[in-house]
Design a protein around this motif. Structure first.
Motif, PDB file in Angstrom:
ATOM      1  N   CYS A 222       1.254  -1.171  -0.025  1.00 30.47           N
ATOM      2  CA  CYS A 222      -0.009  -0.701  -0.048  1.00 30.47           C
ATOM      3  C   CYS A 222       0.973   1.224  -0.477  1.00 30.47           C
ATOM      4  O   CYS A 222       0.367   2.002  -0.355  1.00 30.47           O
ATOM      5  CB  CYS A 222      -1.195  -0.221   1.663  1.00 30.47           C
ATOM      6  SG  CYS A 222      -1.874  -1.156   0.828  1.00 30.47           S
ATOM      7  N   SER A 228      -0.021   4.556   0.277  1.00 34.59           N
ATOM      8  CA  SER A 228      -0.760   4.694   0.824  1.00 34.59           C
ATOM      9  C   SER A 228      -2.357   5.226   1.348  1.00 34.59           C
ATOM     10  O   SER A 228      -2.399   5.742   2.571  1.00 34.59           O
ATOM     11  CB  SER A 228       0.077   5.771   1.968  1.00 34.59           C
ATOM     12  OG  SER A 228       1.129   5.034   2.347  1.00 34.59           O
ATOM     13  N   ASN A 229      -2.932   4.585  -0.162  1.00 40.35           N
ATOM     14  CA  ASN A 229      -4.397   4.821   0.049  1.00 40.35           C
ATOM     15  C   ASN A 229      -4.537   3.342  -0.903  1.00 40.35           C
ATOM     16  O   ASN A 229      -5.724   3.891  -2.097  1.00 40.35           O
ATOM     17  CB  ASN A 229      -4.078   6.370  -0.753  1.00 40.35           C
ATOM     18  CG  ASN A 229      -5.860   6.156  -0.898  1.00 40.35           C
ATOM     19  OD1 ASN A 229      -6.197   6.677  -0.298  1.00 40.35           O
ATOM     20  ND2 ASN A 229      -6.396   7.453  -1.738  1.00 40.35           N
ATOM     21  N   CYS A 230      -4.842   2.866  -0.564  1.00 42.10           N
ATOM     22  CA  CYS A 230      -5.133   1.384  -0.863  1.00 42.10           C
ATOM     23  C   CYS A 230      -7.095   1.427  -0.583  1.00 42.10           C
ATOM     24  O   CYS A 230      -7.378   2.036   0.252  1.00 42.10           O
ATOM     25  CB  CYS A 230      -4.883  -0.175   0.644  1.00 42.10           C
ATOM     26  SG  CYS A 230      -3.351  -0.810   0.148  1.00 42.10           S
TER      27      CYS A 230
ATOM     28  N   VAL B 207      -7.490   0.616   7.080  1.00 47.18           N
ATOM     29  CA  VAL B 207      -7.169  -0.264   5.881  1.00 47.18           C
ATOM     30  C   VAL B 207      -6.741   0.534   4.474  1.00 47.18           C
ATOM     31  O   VAL B 207      -6.040  -0.006   3.899  1.00 47.18           O
ATOM     32  CB  VAL B 207      -8.754  -0.319   4.957  1.00 47.18           C
ATOM     33  CG1 VAL B 207      -8.617  -1.138   3.719  1.00 47.18           C
ATOM     34  CG2 VAL B 207      -9.392  -0.975   5.935  1.00 47.18           C
ATOM     35  N   ARG B 208      -6.360   1.865   4.793  1.00 44.79           N
ATOM     36  CA  ARG B 208      -5.530   2.692   3.799  1.00 44.79           C
ATOM     37  C   ARG B 208      -4.591   2.751   3.676  1.00 44.79           C
ATOM     38  O   ARG B 208      -3.316   2.588   2.758  1.00 44.79           O
ATOM     39  CB  ARG B 208      -6.023   4.172   4.240  1.00 44.79           C
ATOM     40  CG  ARG B 208      -7.300   4.956   3.985  1.00 44.79           C
ATOM     41  CD  ARG B 208      -7.207   6.309   3.765  1.00 44.79           C
ATOM     42  NE  ARG B 208      -6.424   7.183   2.925  1.00 44.79           N
ATOM     43  CZ  ARG B 208      -6.481   8.019   2.574  1.00 44.79           C
ATOM     44  NH1 ARG B 208      -7.562   8.508   2.527  1.00 44.79           N
ATOM     45  NH2 ARG B 208      -5.715   8.411   1.994  1.00 44.79           N
ATOM     46  N   SER B 209      -4.046   2.130   5.187  1.00 49.37           N
ATOM     47  CA  SER B 209      -1.991   1.726   5.010  1.00 49.37           C
ATOM     48  C   SER B 209      -1.451   0.518   4.634  1.00 49.37           C
ATOM     49  O   SER B 209      -1.149   0.143   4.641  1.00 49.37           O
ATOM     50  CB  SER B 209      -1.767   2.476   6.209  1.00 49.37           C
ATOM     51  OG  SER B 209      -1.976   1.221   7.159  1.00 49.37           O
ATOM     52  N   GLY B 210      -2.713  -0.553   5.120  1.00 48.86           N
ATOM     53  CA  GLY B 210      -2.546  -2.152   4.739  1.00 48.86           C
ATOM     54  C   GLY B 210      -2.974  -2.710   5.820  1.00 48.86           C
ATOM     55  O   GLY B 210      -2.536  -3.642   5.812  1.00 48.86           O
TER      56      GLY B 210
END
Lengths: 230, 673
Positions: A222, A228-230, B207-210
């Motif tokens: 990600c 960093s925007n999964c 979730v954004r950083s995984g």
């Protein structure tokens, strides 16, 4: 002379200027840029490589988890192995981040090398795991097949990671750091309790380390591919 | 005197024991009336003052204790940690269940130590998780580390500890349900209407950083329905539902699961009413389908009406009445049998000898009652080559394909057309050999004919044995005989090497049909071997006749060759078969009206007639049962019969000579068994 001196000064000033501007332009996380050659192919194939690596690491952890649960259910009930399996993984010597904040502060090349270190540390134990599980009395097929599969996929993941490293940081020399596993004698002990505990411990550590690798890889993916925007 | 028991003391008349009174009072806080007791005590006072005091005190103390026990106070029971969960893999909470509290306020403390550390910590937060919980915030949470957690319960009476619980945050992740579930009905112009469901991941999960990867699942049902319809949505945060019942209110829920964790709870229900006109635009399709089917029905009806009758006759053909061609029922009614029968094309009835064409002449040579020689009827279908032995009760079997004249005749034709087919020359030669021993210059002779295979082998270059030629000593008890191939096999088997034959196939080449195959030599032999002695049905024979595609029918009509005349010196003149397969004694290429068989050269074993053909020095296969002999095309060319010589195909034709031969298996079997 004066000219020379002034030109020298100018040169050094220029150099200084360049340096400063470089520093300013650098990102706060002072890590090496990925795909330094800047080729489009590099970006695209890196995405594929990461996707594949994440799929593999996810799969390996699923298998490890199932294998551990199966073993626990079948052989370890009521033996209190968990109380003894404290601080007993051979990879604990590799200092790896222990939570999200720490992992996010690590530079991606360092994280990549950590992943590689853990993967390499498991080559030998996985090989012996397969051999020894085969030799177990009534070797359970479910555990054995998973062990074989994990060993195979671990190799593939290692290759993939090396490719990723080669693409992300080409030419960076890497220290191959990994921990040596010395648990083979325990796996071959005659005493059943000791031997079973050795298996339990190995599977427990495998489950944990595979989860670690999976988490780090997903973080890296990600971060690198999706910013960093999964 | 009433005693007023107060804490201050007991007022007594007797002031000798003020202390006693005070003690009593203080000891008894309750307003329990102990008048009778004290009364009693005071009664005794005079007698045993001091002892009374002591026992009283003890007594009251006991009372006090008793009352306390009756209240149920005890050390706390053992608490139990029953659940630990992390909603986002960054913090976690543990809940415990208190044991019996012993009736006293119990204090619970949670202590833990981490894997790899030695010192024990206490729970940093008892509040956030609710009662009987401990919340570990980010600072205190380490992933991939085992926590050993214990809860201690303490009260006035004592304390107890729970069993330690080993917790690794990695494996206890269970997120909150997704949030902001929205439902929207979309009815685009050119597409089907659908329900669009959207949601957001739970707020705490990163979730954004995984750090966590979530997968979602939605479920919906009409309000009144009993079962939910569940759909897996993967990692996307929206979903489209296409199939909905109009006019109902739908309830929708969603939940999520992290990549290695537990499913969350279902989100609160969202509902949406589906309007009644929420129909598919499939109406046009249905109309079209209906019109099309109506048109098709109309067409069908029209077709049936027009051609009904013919269709019916096609489907249900009328059953023909009995009818004989040329048979005039009126004649019958009139009773004129002669006319009737003549109409039928029948000549005199009963038939006279003029009907040569129609009648079959049998030449019967009955030896020991079994044998028969059958003359082939020219009209017989060539493919049949099987001739049952009349004498045999079990007339079945093995009509040797070899023998069938039809076969032979076919073969006769073949060579012309297909010289290559005649690989059998040798076989043919050999087949004849035994029979034609007499005729052949080399004179394989009857000795060979005698059927000693070795002798046959010895006989010249020709392939060794024609096992068929086994001497007539064979009993014909069984009509069945094996095909030539079988016999060949027999012969081969015994003969050992019979190999001068172009290997076995040669010997078995006697079956012209068999050897017809290209390169069929080997095959023929093999065939024969595979069928050893089992001539089941005519089909076998048919099989043995490779080129004869027509299956041999089991009810073998006998093939007959019409005997034209018998000459004075005993030669049988045979009429060739009229069809192409005729010319049994000759090559079919030159169909002759009759073949002259000049004489019977000899009779072998009383059931084989060796006929000598006039035209060539060929020997006809004796009309004995199994003998099938390939007429040697040229006596001089024995074994070497090559295909080239066959174009003339005399040999094949010659085979046909022997078409009437039957090879009796039994005879051949004996020597080999």
């Amino acid at each position: 002379m004066d000219n020379k001196g002034s030109s020298q000064k100018a040169g050094s000033l220029l150099l200084l200027l360049l340096l400063v501007s470089n520093l300013l332009l650098c990102k706060s996380v002072a890590s090496l840029p990925i795909c330094p050659s800047g080729a489009v192919n590099c970006q695209v194939s890196l995405r594929d490589l990461f996707d594949r690596a994440v799929i593999l690491s996810h799969y390996i952890h699923n298998l490890s988890s199932e294998m551990f649960n199966e073993f626990d259910k079948r052989y370890a009930q009521g033996r209190g192995f968990i109380t003894k399996a404290i601080n007993s993984c051979h990879t604990s010597s590799l200092s790896t981040p222990e939570d999200k904040e720490q992992a996010q502060q690590v530079h991606h090349e360092v994280l990549l090398s950590m992943i590689l270190g853990v993967l390499r540390s498991w080559n030998d134990p996985l090989y012996h795991l397969v051999t020894e599980v085969r030799g177990m009395q009534e070797a359970p097929e479910s555990i054995l097949s998973r062990a074989i599969e994990i060993e195979e996929q671990n190799k593939r993941l290692l290759e993939g990671m090396e490719k990723i490293v080669g693409q992300v940081h080409p030419g960076v020399k890497e220290n191959e750091v990994y921990s040596v596993w010395s648990g083979l004698p325990s796996l071959q002990m005659a005493d059943e309790d000791t031997r079973l505990f050795a298996f339990y411990n190995l599977l427990h550590c495998l489950r944990r380390d595979s989860h670690k690798i999976d988490s780090y890889l997903k973080l890296l993916k990600c971060r690198i591919i999706y910013d960093s925007n999964c | 005197m009433g005693l007023n028991v107060t804490s201050r003391g007991v007022k007594t008349e007797n002031e000798d024991n003020p202390l006693e009174a005070a003690t009593l009072g203080s000891l008894i806080p309750h307003s329990v009336s102990i008048e009778p007791l004290i009364h009693f005590l005071w009664k005794e006072k005079g007698a045993n003052m001091k002892e009374n005091v002591a026992s009283t005190v003890v007594f009251i103390l006991l009372l006090f204790l008793n009352t306390n026990l009756l209240n149920g106070q005890s050390p706390p029971g053992k608490p139990e940690i029953f659940k630990c969960r992390s909603p986002e893999k960054e913090t976690f909470t543990c809940w415990w269940k208190p044991g019996a509290d012993g009736g006293l306020p119990t204090n619970y403390t949670l202590t833990y130590h981490k894997e790899g550390e030695t010192f024990t910590h206490e729970c940093p937060d008892y509040k956030t998780g609710g009662p009987n919980s401990c919340y570990f915030n980010k600072k205190h949470t380490s992933i991939w580390t085992i926590y050993i957690i214990t809860v201690n319960a303490t009260n006035q009476m004592g304390s107890s500890s729970s069993d330690p619980r080993y917790v690794d945050v990695t494996y206890i992740v269970e997120p909150d349900p997704p949030v902001n579930l929205t439902l929207e009905l979309k009815q685009p112009e050119d597409r089907k209407p659908y329900l669009w469901i959207k949601w957001f991941p739970p707020t705490l999960v990163d979730v954004r950083s995984g750090w966590l990867t979530l997968q979602y699942e939605i479920r919906l049902k009409p309000e009144k329905a009993a079962e939910w319809e569940t759909h897996f949505a993967g990692q996307q945060t929206q979903f489209k539902i296409l199939s909905l019942y109009p006019g109902q209110k739908y309830l929708v829920q969603v939940h999520c699961k992290p990549d290695h964790g537990f499913w969350s709870e279902w989100s609160p229900e969202s509902s949406i009413p589906i309007p009644n006109d929420f129909s598919m635009t499939d109406a046009t399709v249905w109309i079209f389908v209906a019109v099309l089917s109506a048109v098709i029905c109309l067409i069908m009806v029209w077709v049936v009406a027009l051609k009904g009758y013919s269709m019916v006759t096609c489907i249900l053909p009328p059953v023909p009445g009995p009818k004989i061609k040329g048979f005039d029922t009126h004649l019958l009614e009139k009773g004129k049998s002669e006319e009737l029968l003549s109409a039928l094309g029948c000549q005199d009835f009963p038939p006279t000898s003029d009907c040569e064409d129609l009648l079959v002449e049998f030449l019967e040579v009955d030896d020991s009652g079994d044998q028969q020689l059958l003359a082939a009827h020219s009209k017989e279908h060539p493919g049949q080559g099987v001739k049952p032995m009349h004498s045999d009760p079990d007339s079945d079997s093995g009509r040797g394909s070899c023998d069938s004249p039809s076969l032979l005749s076919e073969k006769c034709d073949e060579p012309r057309a297909n010289p290559s087919k005649f690989h059998t020359p040798e076989g043919l030669e050999k087949a004849e050999k035994p029979e034609t021993n007499v005729t052949q210059p080399q004179g394989p002779q009857s000795t060979s004919v005698e059927g000693k295979i070795p002798s046959l082998h010895a006989s010249g270059s020709q392939s060794s044995t024609w096992p068929l030629l086994q001497p007539p000593g064979l009993h014909y008890s069984r009509s069945s005989y094996h095909s030539v191939a079988d016999v060949c096999k027999l012969g081969l088997g015994t003969a050992g090497a019979a190999s001068t034959l172009l290997d076995k196939t040669d010997t078995c080449a006697l079956k012209p049909s068999q050897t017809i195959e290209t390169g069929g030599e080997g095959k023929a032999a093999e065939r024969g071997e595979s069928e050893s002695f089992r001539f089941k049905t005519d089909q076998d024979a048919a099989r043995l006749l490779p080129q004869d595609k027509t299956p041999l029918t089991s009810a073998k009509p006998l093939e007959y060759v019409e005997i034209h005349k018998v000459s004075k010196d005993g030669a049988l003149a045979l009429l060739p078969k009229q069809n192409e397969h005729s010319g049994r004694a000759e090559k079919t290429s030159t169909p002759e009206t009759s073949k002259e068989y000049s004489k019977v050269s000899r009779v072998m074993e009383s059931n084989i007639l060796v006929l000598v053909q006039n035209r060539r020095a060929q020997n006809l296969a004796p009309f004995e049962e199994p003998a099938k002999e390939a007429p040697p095309s040229l006596p001089q060319n024995p074994a070497a019969v090559d295909l080239a010589s066959f174009p003339a195909a005399p040999s094949s034709c010659r085979l046909q000579l022997g078409g009437l031969d039957y090879l009796h298996p039994t005879g051949f079997m004996h020597p080999f068994q």
